[in-house]
Write a protein that holds these residues in place. Structure first.
Motif, PDB file in Angstrom:
ATOM      1  N   THR A 189       4.299   5.541   5.809  1.00 18.40           N
ATOM      2  CA  THR A 189       3.319   4.457   5.772  1.00 18.40           C
ATOM      3  C   THR A 189       3.829   3.290   6.609  1.00 18.40           C
ATOM      4  OG1 THR A 189       4.259   3.315   3.850  1.00 18.40           O
ATOM      5  CG2 THR A 189       2.634   5.052   3.408  1.00 18.40           C
ATOM      6  N   TRP A 220       2.606  -1.021   7.271  1.00 15.23           N
ATOM      7  CA  TRP A 220       1.680  -2.108   6.909  1.00 15.23           C
ATOM      8  C   TRP A 220       1.499  -3.037   8.101  1.00 15.23           C
ATOM      9  CZ3 TRP A 220      -1.932  -3.864   3.811  1.00 15.23           C
ATOM     10  CH2 TRP A 220      -2.160  -5.232   3.698  1.00 15.23           C
ATOM     11  N   TRP A 269      -3.059  -0.444   5.931  1.00 18.94           N
ATOM     12  CA  TRP A 269      -1.976   0.531   5.926  1.00 18.94           C
ATOM     13  C   TRP A 269      -2.334   1.682   6.871  1.00 18.94           C
ATOM     14  CZ3 TRP A 269       2.390  -0.265   3.000  1.00 18.94           C
ATOM     15  CH2 TRP A 269       2.307  -1.159   1.918  1.00 18.94           C
ATOM     16  N   CYS A 308       6.860   3.509   0.810  1.00 21.97           N
ATOM     17  CA  CYS A 308       6.645   2.281   1.591  1.00 21.97           C
ATOM     18  C   CYS A 308       7.893   1.731   2.255  1.00 21.97           C
ATOM     19  CB  CYS A 308       6.032   1.204   0.697  1.00 21.97           C
ATOM     20  SG  CYS A 308       4.435   1.665  -0.013  1.00 21.97           S
ATOM     21  N   LEU A 324      -1.206  -3.645  -2.058  1.00 22.72           N
ATOM     22  CA  LEU A 324      -0.370  -2.721  -2.830  1.00 22.72           C
ATOM     23  C   LEU A 324      -0.555  -3.018  -4.313  1.00 22.72           C
ATOM     24  CD1 LEU A 324       1.805  -0.477  -2.803  1.00 22.72           C
ATOM     25  CD2 LEU A 324       3.525  -2.284  -2.712  1.00 22.72           C
TER      26      LEU A 324
END
Length: 602
Positions: free
Chosen positions: A285, A287, A294, A534, A566
């Motif tokens: 992932t 951000w 994402w 993450c 999140l």
């Protein structure tokens, strides 16, 4: 409670300087208070509002004014809430609710504790909600609020697509395949984990019009519960554990076996047409703080890799992180088998052998009981004292509202209506009382068997342990009698020193022999899985997930956790049912540009 650090006091009759007000008209008292409160709200008169509360009163809010889970204690804090959010929220249309289960009622909680509870409906600029007020009497026939809950029930412009608002038809088979695979669009939300919290959160989001994809590594949804030990059964009643939009059949037992729940959840996903990718994992992932999105790479069933761009990640991977097993020297010399409770299935293959269960929570007791039923010589090693409560007493703790003839949604509202500081004080009264009455025979028998018990953190019982630690208790479904009768042996009072060839050696020099050792020692931090998905940089921004904050609210579950986009969904079936709605409404409000967290500062 000599070490009790909490300053809050219950509004007892003696403290308030009054006698039992049993001869009042509950409806008249509630109407008079609400009329004054409503007028003050209309005029944005904070001083007049504060005058309706005790000096140490509470205002608890569930996303109605604050878009968050908050509790404000004392007039100074409540003033802070009013100054920041009263005008911005646009609270209006306050209306006393007079339905039989919501109408004003005088409640005698204890001989010295009486309050008047009533409900009123309200509207805000963006939604409608339910409020619950607890008034207490003062000299001169006055009544003031000890506690007020404001709870948002729906977004006015974006209601749930249920009942009269349901779709005219369901998707056809080919349409459903496209929907599930997201061939023509990316989801707005990805939920990691297809347990009850993931499924219930997805259901809330779907019927608020938010495209949501659930990703789970297991091959079948039912594996979430079927892969656990075979005798697992819910320790909470069926009424407490209902699922949103779809109730359990009225023929089901009070305490649902795990395999039955497993099949139910698989059916739940199918009947509600939730979009789930099984046998799938998130491999990476990233951000983007500029676009607030994402980028998520998914191994989809081992067949292909998909890259999806989504606005929100919801971590719904269960009540803890990785299985936690203490590092004990000498394990390599042990001739038997060692496993964590998450790996245990049944004691059937160990008949005639010896087993050691390390730990004394719900799972440890269930596993020890299963060993005994399969003819295994089992000893439970108790590392520290345990809070024990019978299933019957547990019903009283959860409240009498969870039953067949009471709406689950209203039971949830009443259950959350008081702030934790008050609930803790009430439980500090209830817990010793239950221990000395309803559960006395069990607890005395356990003491004679050498099993050490306690009354929970600060003698506040099971809820303090669950909300603050996530463990340390046993809801007795039968294993306590096996301990009392000597069928499950107890070892405590000395730390484990090492493994031996045939079992465990303790610091006091004693040794327990066993062919199998099961560590029912819980799980690590819930952030473990989030860190894997993450990365460390984002994980470092999440200070705390489970446990309570200084206001007595869950620290990072069902609410903003410290990082945009999140979220964490975690808790038993009741918490998931109730708060999945509030998480979904927060996400919907963000997506519809109703909510900007930067604008909501209290």
């Amino acid at each position: 409670m000599a070490t009790d650090p909490f300053p809050q006091r219950l509004p007892t009759l003696d403290r308030l300087g009054v006698t039992d007000p049993s001869d009042v008209s509950s409806s008249e008292v509630a109407t008079e208070w609400l009329d004054v409160f409503s007028a003050a709200i209309t005029q944005s008169d904070a001083a007049a509002i504060l005058d309706l509360f005790l000096e140490d009163g509470f205002w608890k809010d569930v996303i109605a004014l604050t878009w968050d889970l908050r509790t404000f204690e004392g007039r100074k804090d409540i003033r802070r809430l009013l100054d920041a959010r009263l005008i911005a929220t646009g609270l209006h249309e306050l209306c006393l609710l007079q339905e039989p289960l919501k109408k004003p009622v005088l409640q005698k909680v204890y001989e010295d504790l009486v309050w008047l509870r009533f409900c009123f409906g309200f509207s805000t600029k963006h939604g409608k909600g339910t409020a619950v007020v607890y008034l207490v009497p003062l000299p001169g026939s006055k009544w003031k609020a000890y506690s007020l809950l404001t709870c948002l029930d729906l977004l006015t412009d974006f209601p749930h697509k249920i009942s009269p608002l349901r779709n005219d038809r369901s998707s056809l088979e080919e349409e459903r395949r496209e929907e599930i695979e997201f061939l023509n669009n990316d989801p707005t939300v990805i939920i990691i984990g297809a347990g009850h919290t993931g499924l219930e959160t997805a259901a809330r989001l779907k019927y608020m019009g938010i495209p949501t994809l659930i990703i789970d590594k297991k091959s079948q949804l039912r594996r979430q519960w079927r892969d656990r030990y075979k005798t697992l059964c819910l320790h909470h009643s069926i009424w407490y554990s209902q699922t949103p939009y779809l109730n359990f059949p009225p023929t089901w037992p009070v305490y649902i076996p795990a395999p039955k729940l497993a099949d139910w959840l698989e059916g739940y996903a199918s009947f509600l047409e939730l979009d789930v990718w099984t046998s799938s994992t998130i491999t990476k992932t990233s951000w983007n703080d500029s676009t607030k999105t994402w980028t998520v790479e998914v191994n989809h069933g081992g067949k292909c890799n998909r890259i999806l761009t989504v606005k929100h990640l919801v971590v719904a991977t269960g009540s803890g992180g990785r299985p936690r097993v203490p590092d004990i020297p000498g394990k390599e010399s042990f001739k038997g088998s060692v496993l964590h409770s998450s790996e245990f299935k049944s004691g059937a293959n160990n008949t005639g052998k010896k087993a050691i269960v390390v730990g004394c929570g719900n799972s440890a007791h269930d596993i020890a009981q299963d060993f005994y039923r399969h003819g295994v010589d089992v000893t439970m090693y108790q590392r520290s004292s345990t809070f024990v409560i019978s299933v019957e007493s547990m019903k009283a703790v959860l409240g009498a509202a969870y039953r067949d003839d009471f709406p689950t949604e209203l039971a949830d509202t009443y259950s959350t209506s008081l702030p934790w500081a008050v609930v803790r004080r009430l439980h500090q009264r209830m817990t010793p009382m239950v221990a000395e009455t309803a559960d006395k025979t069990i607890l005395d028998g356990l003491a004679k068997a050498g099993f050490k018990t306690n009354l929970g953190l600060h003698e506040a019982g099971i809820m303090s342990l669950y909300l603050e630690r996530g463990g340390g208790y046993y809801i007795d479904t039968g294993a306590s009698k096996s301990i009392i009768d000597g069928h499950i042996k107890i070892k405590n009072g000395s730390a484990i020193d090492s493994f031996t060839e045939n079992g465990l050696r303790f610091a006091d020099g004693t040794e327990l022999q066993g062919d199998v050792v099961v560590f029912a020692t819980g799980y690590g931090d819930i952030r473990d899985f989030m860190r894997d998905v993450c990365g460390d940089e984002i994980a470092s921004k999440i200070p705390k997930v489970w446990g309570l904050d200084e206001e007595g609210q869950t620290a990072g579950v069902w609410r903003y956790c410290g990082h945009d986009g999140l979220w964490f969904a975690n808790g038993n079936l009741a918490l998931a049912r109730f708060h999945s709605l509030h998480l979904a409404m927060q996400i919907k409000a963000i997506e519809e540009s109703i909510l900007n967290k930067a604008d909501v500062v209290v």
